[in-house]
Design a protein around this motif. Structure first.
Motif, PDB file in Angstrom:
ATOM      1  N   ARG A  15      -2.388  18.800  51.979  1.00  0.00           N
ATOM      2  CA  ARG A  15      -3.137  18.661  53.245  1.00  0.00           C
ATOM      3  C   ARG A  15      -3.945  19.920  53.537  1.00  0.00           C
ATOM      4  O   ARG A  15      -5.098  19.848  53.941  1.00  0.00           O
ATOM      5  N   ARG A  16      -3.310  21.069  53.347  1.00  0.00           N
ATOM      6  CA  ARG A  16      -4.018  22.339  53.610  1.00  0.00           C
ATOM      7  C   ARG A  16      -5.216  22.455  52.678  1.00  0.00           C
ATOM      8  O   ARG A  16      -6.306  22.846  53.078  1.00  0.00           O
ATOM      9  N   ALA A  17      -4.990  22.123  51.396  1.00  0.00           N
ATOM     10  CA  ALA A  17      -6.078  22.219  50.410  1.00  0.00           C
ATOM     11  C   ALA A  17      -7.242  21.309  50.803  1.00  0.00           C
ATOM     12  O   ALA A  17      -8.409  21.689  50.702  1.00  0.00           O
ATOM     13  N   LEU A  18      -6.916  20.082  51.272  1.00  0.00           N
ATOM     14  CA  LEU A  18      -7.974  19.143  51.670  1.00  0.00           C
ATOM     15  C   LEU A  18      -8.682  19.617  52.945  1.00  0.00           C
ATOM     16  O   LEU A  18      -9.902  19.533  53.053  1.00  0.00           O
ATOM     17  N   ASN A  19      -7.917  20.132  53.897  1.00  0.00           N
ATOM     18  CA  ASN A  19      -8.537  20.611  55.143  1.00  0.00           C
ATOM     19  C   ASN A  19      -9.525  21.735  54.869  1.00  0.00           C
ATOM     20  O   ASN A  19     -10.559  21.838  55.515  1.00  0.00           O
ATOM     21  N   LEU A  20      -9.222  22.562  53.881  1.00  0.00           N
ATOM     22  CA  LEU A  20     -10.114  23.696  53.568  1.00  0.00           C
ATOM     23  C   LEU A  20     -11.461  23.241  52.993  1.00  0.00           C
ATOM     24  O   LEU A  20     -12.424  23.998  52.996  1.00  0.00           O
ATOM     25  N   ILE A  21     -11.520  21.998  52.454  1.00  0.00           N
ATOM     26  CA  ILE A  21     -12.828  21.504  51.973  1.00  0.00           C
ATOM     27  C   ILE A  21     -13.399  20.444  52.927  1.00  0.00           C
ATOM     28  O   ILE A  21     -14.234  19.645  52.547  1.00  0.00           O
ATOM     29  N   GLY A  22     -12.907  20.454  54.156  1.00  0.00           N
ATOM     30  CA  GLY A  22     -13.530  19.587  55.172  1.00  0.00           C
ATOM     31  C   GLY A  22     -12.675  18.443  55.650  1.00  0.00           C
ATOM     32  O   GLY A  22     -13.098  17.683  56.528  1.00  0.00           O
ATOM     33  N   GLY A  23     -11.472  18.258  55.073  1.00  0.00           N
ATOM     34  CA  GLY A  23     -10.563  17.197  55.532  1.00  0.00           C
ATOM     35  C   GLY A  23     -10.828  15.869  54.833  1.00  0.00           C
ATOM     36  O   GLY A  23     -11.938  15.600  54.384  1.00  0.00           O
ATOM     37  N   ILE A  24      -9.782  15.037  54.770  1.00  0.00           N
ATOM     38  CA  ILE A  24      -9.869  13.770  54.042  1.00  0.00           C
ATOM     39  C   ILE A  24     -10.883  12.830  54.679  1.00  0.00           C
ATOM     40  O   ILE A  24     -11.555  12.047  53.997  1.00  0.00           O
ATOM     41  N   ASP A  25     -11.058  12.902  56.027  1.00  0.00           N
ATOM     42  CA  ASP A  25     -11.980  11.935  56.656  1.00  0.00           C
ATOM     43  C   ASP A  25     -13.454  12.220  56.344  1.00  0.00           C
ATOM     44  O   ASP A  25     -14.322  11.430  56.691  1.00  0.00           O
ATOM     45  N   ARG A  26     -13.705  13.313  55.662  1.00  0.00           N
ATOM     46  CA  ARG A  26     -15.061  13.542  55.143  1.00  0.00           C
ATOM     47  C   ARG A  26     -15.360  12.534  54.019  1.00  0.00           C
ATOM     48  O   ARG A  26     -16.502  12.232  53.724  1.00  0.00           O
ATOM     49  N   PHE A  27     -14.295  12.042  53.379  1.00  0.00           N
ATOM     50  CA  PHE A  27     -14.461  11.188  52.197  1.00  0.00           C
ATOM     51  C   PHE A  27     -14.008   9.742  52.421  1.00  0.00           C
ATOM     52  O   PHE A  27     -14.575   8.826  51.847  1.00  0.00           O
ATOM     53  N   VAL A  28     -12.920   9.555  53.186  1.00  0.00           N
ATOM     54  CA  VAL A  28     -12.289   8.228  53.296  1.00  0.00           C
ATOM     55  C   VAL A  28     -12.493   7.666  54.695  1.00  0.00           C
ATOM     56  O   VAL A  28     -12.205   8.346  55.689  1.00  0.00           O
ATOM     57  N   LYS A  29     -12.979   6.403  54.752  1.00  0.00           N
ATOM     58  CA  LYS A  29     -13.134   5.732  56.052  1.00  0.00           C
ATOM     59  C   LYS A  29     -12.104   4.616  56.142  1.00  0.00           C
ATOM     60  O   LYS A  29     -11.601   4.158  55.105  1.00  0.00           O
ATOM     61  N   SER A  30     -11.835   4.176  57.359  1.00  0.00           N
ATOM     62  CA  SER A  30     -10.858   3.116  57.567  1.00  0.00           C
ATOM     63  C   SER A  30     -11.252   1.876  56.752  1.00  0.00           C
ATOM     64  O   SER A  30     -12.418   1.471  56.755  1.00  0.00           O
ATOM     65  N   GLY A  31     -10.284   1.308  56.049  1.00  0.00           N
ATOM     66  CA  GLY A  31     -10.525   0.102  55.250  1.00  0.00           C
ATOM     67  C   GLY A  31     -10.965   0.386  53.819  1.00  0.00           C
ATOM     68  O   GLY A  31     -11.037  -0.536  53.001  1.00  0.00           O
ATOM     69  N   ASP A  32     -11.267   1.647  53.513  1.00  0.00           N
ATOM     70  CA  ASP A  32     -11.687   1.971  52.129  1.00  0.00           C
ATOM     71  C   ASP A  32     -10.562   1.716  51.130  1.00  0.00           C
ATOM     72  O   ASP A  32      -9.393   2.021  51.396  1.00  0.00           O
ATOM     73  N   ARG A  33     -10.945   1.161  49.989  1.00  0.00           N
ATOM     74  CA  ARG A  33     -10.003   1.013  48.870  1.00  0.00           C
ATOM     75  C   ARG A  33     -10.072   2.329  48.086  1.00  0.00           C
ATOM     76  O   ARG A  33     -11.136   2.695  47.569  1.00  0.00           O
ATOM     77  N   VAL A  34      -8.945   3.038  48.020  1.00  0.00           N
ATOM     78  CA  VAL A  34      -8.954   4.390  47.435  1.00  0.00           C
ATOM     79  C   VAL A  34      -8.091   4.416  46.165  1.00  0.00           C
ATOM     80  O   VAL A  34      -6.879   4.206  46.230  1.00  0.00           O
ATOM     81  N   VAL A  35      -8.723   4.633  45.041  1.00  0.00           N
ATOM     82  CA  VAL A  35      -7.974   4.778  43.787  1.00  0.00           C
ATOM     83  C   VAL A  35      -7.510   6.227  43.661  1.00  0.00           C
ATOM     84  O   VAL A  35      -8.302   7.162  43.808  1.00  0.00           O
ATOM     85  N   ILE A  36      -6.203   6.375  43.423  1.00  0.00           N
ATOM     86  CA  ILE A  36      -5.646   7.707  43.175  1.00  0.00           C
ATOM     87  C   ILE A  36      -5.246   7.734  41.706  1.00  0.00           C
ATOM     88  O   ILE A  36      -4.470   6.896  41.246  1.00  0.00           O
ATOM     89  N   LYS A  37      -5.823   8.655  40.957  1.00  0.00           N
ATOM     90  CA  LYS A  37      -5.606   8.697  39.505  1.00  0.00           C
ATOM     91  C   LYS A  37      -4.872   9.989  39.128  1.00  0.00           C
ATOM     92  O   LYS A  37      -5.482  11.041  38.920  1.00  0.00           O
ATOM     93  N   PRO A  38      -3.524   9.918  39.077  1.00  0.00           N
ATOM     94  CA  PRO A  38      -2.779  11.088  38.601  1.00  0.00           C
ATOM     95  C   PRO A  38      -2.843  11.157  37.078  1.00  0.00           C
ATOM     96  O   PRO A  38      -3.396  10.261  36.433  1.00  0.00           O
ATOM     97  N   ASN A  39      -2.293  12.197  36.493  1.00  0.00           N
ATOM     98  CA  ASN A  39      -2.116  12.230  35.040  1.00  0.00           C
ATOM     99  C   ASN A  39      -0.655  11.904  34.759  1.00  0.00           C
ATOM    100  O   ASN A  39       0.239  12.727  34.982  1.00  0.00           O
ATOM    101  N   ILE A  40      -0.427  10.658  34.312  1.00  0.00           N
ATOM    102  CA  ILE A  40       0.940  10.243  33.911  1.00  0.00           C
ATOM    103  C   ILE A  40       0.799   9.748  32.474  1.00  0.00           C
ATOM    104  O   ILE A  40       1.064   8.594  32.154  1.00  0.00           O
ATOM    105  N   CYS A  41       0.346  10.655  31.624  1.00  0.00           N
ATOM    106  CA  CYS A  41      -0.008  10.275  30.255  1.00  0.00           C
ATOM    107  C   CYS A  41       1.220   9.855  29.451  1.00  0.00           C
ATOM    108  O   CYS A  41       1.113   9.109  28.494  1.00  0.00           O
TER     109      CYS A  41
END
Ligand code: SF4
Ligand code: SF4
Length: 371
Positions: A15-41
């Motif tokens: 959360r802190r890391a995201l807030n430092l680049i403007g916060g998650i709501d700079r990128f995600v709006k309500s209802g958005d389908r958000v793909v989260i791609k970790p590395n689980i190789c």
């Protein structure tokens, strides 16, 4: 474009890391389908440094849900690992049942063959439809080394949006350019590098040494996130071919961007990074071994009646027969059938393309690159 660095051992500090680049709501709006791609190789726990810590990914899911987004965690692991087993072994089991965040196995979900208009090494790829249709893609790699590409961070992590065996096409056509090609088609809106436990050494991406780094990096540009990741690992982004190529092709810059939060000096550490192949050394070593093979070794064989193996040249696949337990996973991973197993694992050097797909899947770390 901006990068944030947070010095922490707490996954909640995403959360802190995201807030430092403007916060998650700079990128995600309500209802958005958000793909989260970790590395689980691979199916390894996160304290090995091989996979993204599920606690970091869980925090990302929570942040996305809180601003009305619909997170879905997607992965296609190294072929032939099955996603369901990989999710379970890496600690992602309770995402769906306990928290209600779906896990999507890319290999058994709808996918599409798409053209890559800006492709240099590959002009098409078979990619998850979920990824192609999403509103926002959050790329969550782990800070680790890779025996072929030096590091595996955000750019490299997108190889896992390509379905199963189709990933081989990228290895066969030119891995570094192929990674950049994919990133011209699939855009990471946010990249969050989990560097709480990273990995060093030539055994990466699955069999390197875990290193506690206690850092999280976030950025709205994947090249800038990766450049920062390499510097944190004590390396030079210009020396990492796929990152340099991505910058050359206009996907981001290697330096000169703003960094918020902790300074690089506070979190950087000189890690053992796999070396780039030195083609002069490879040539000299190859010639020397050819001379040895042609004259001395056959003579020794005749004189002593010994079975003498040819030594691997620089950059070649090395098999540690003592570590190999004969599971044969590498045979399935090899795209050209260069490996065989009768009494023990053998590699047909004339067929081998040095793609190292086999080394990525070996659970015993029995395969490596001659350095
Ligand atoms: S080299 Fe590794 S993957 Fe291949 S058979 Fe041996 S243990 Fe299995
Ligand atoms: S044997 Fe050679 S071609 Fe086959 S997966 Fe290993 S490195 Fe690639």
């Amino acid at each position: 474009m901006a990068v944030s660095i947070v010095s922490t051992d707490d996954p909640a500090d995403v959360r802190r890391a995201l807030n430092l680049i403007g916060g998650i709501d700079r990128f995600v709006k309500s209802g958005d389908r958000v793909v989260i791609k970790p590395n689980i190789c691979a199916g390894k726990p996160s304290d090995t440094g091989a996979v993204t810590d599920p606690a970091v990914v869980l925090e990302v899911c929570k942040v996305v849900s809180e601003c009305g987004g619909q997170p879905v965690v997607c992965e296609s692991p190294i072929y032939p690992f099955p996603s369901s087993r990989v999710f379970r072994r890496a600690g992602y089991d309770d995402f769906e049942n306990r928290y209600g965040y779906p896990l999507l196995d890319i290999d058994s979900s709808p996918s599409k063959r798409v053209r890559i208009p800006e492709g240099v090494a590959i002009d098409h790829a078979v990619i998850s439809e979920e990824v192609l249709k999403c509103d926002v893609l959050i790329n969550v790699p782990v800070l680790k080394t890779h025996l072929q590409t030096t590091v595996s961070l955000g750019l490299k992590n997108l190889k896992g949006v390509v379905v199963g065996k189709q990933k081989h096409l990228i290895h066969l056509s030119g891995l570094n350019e192929g990674i950049v090609d994919l990133n011209t088609l699939v855009k990471s809106h946010i990249t969050i590098i989990d560097g709480i436990i990273g990995m060093e050494g030539g055994g990466g991406p699955t069999n390197g040494r875990p290193v506690r780094m206690n850092v999280i990096v976030a950025s709205d540009n994947v090249v800038e996130a990766d450049s920062t990741g390499v510097r944190i690992m004590g390396g030079d982004p210009k020396a990492v071919e796929h990152i340099r190529l991505a910058a050359d092709r206009g996907l981001g810059v290697l330096d000169g961007f703003d960094i918020y939060g902790a300074g690089l000096e506070a979190v950087s550490r000189k890690l053992d990074l796999p070396k780039r192949p030195d083609f002069n050394r490879m040539l000299i070593s190859g010639m020397a071994i050819r001379i040895w093979d042609a004259f001395r070794r056959p003579a020794m064989k005749v004189l002593r009646g010994e079975q003498v193996e040819r030594r691997p040249r620089l950059g070649e696949l090395v098999i540690d027969h003592d570590l190999c337990d004969g599971c044969r996973l590498c045979l399935e991973a090899c795209p050209v059938g260069a490996l065989s197993f009768t009494e023990r694992l053998e590699c047909d050097r004339k067929t081998c393309l040095l793609c190292f797909c086999c080394a990525e899947v070996c659970p015993k770390g029995a395969l490596s690159k001659e350095t």
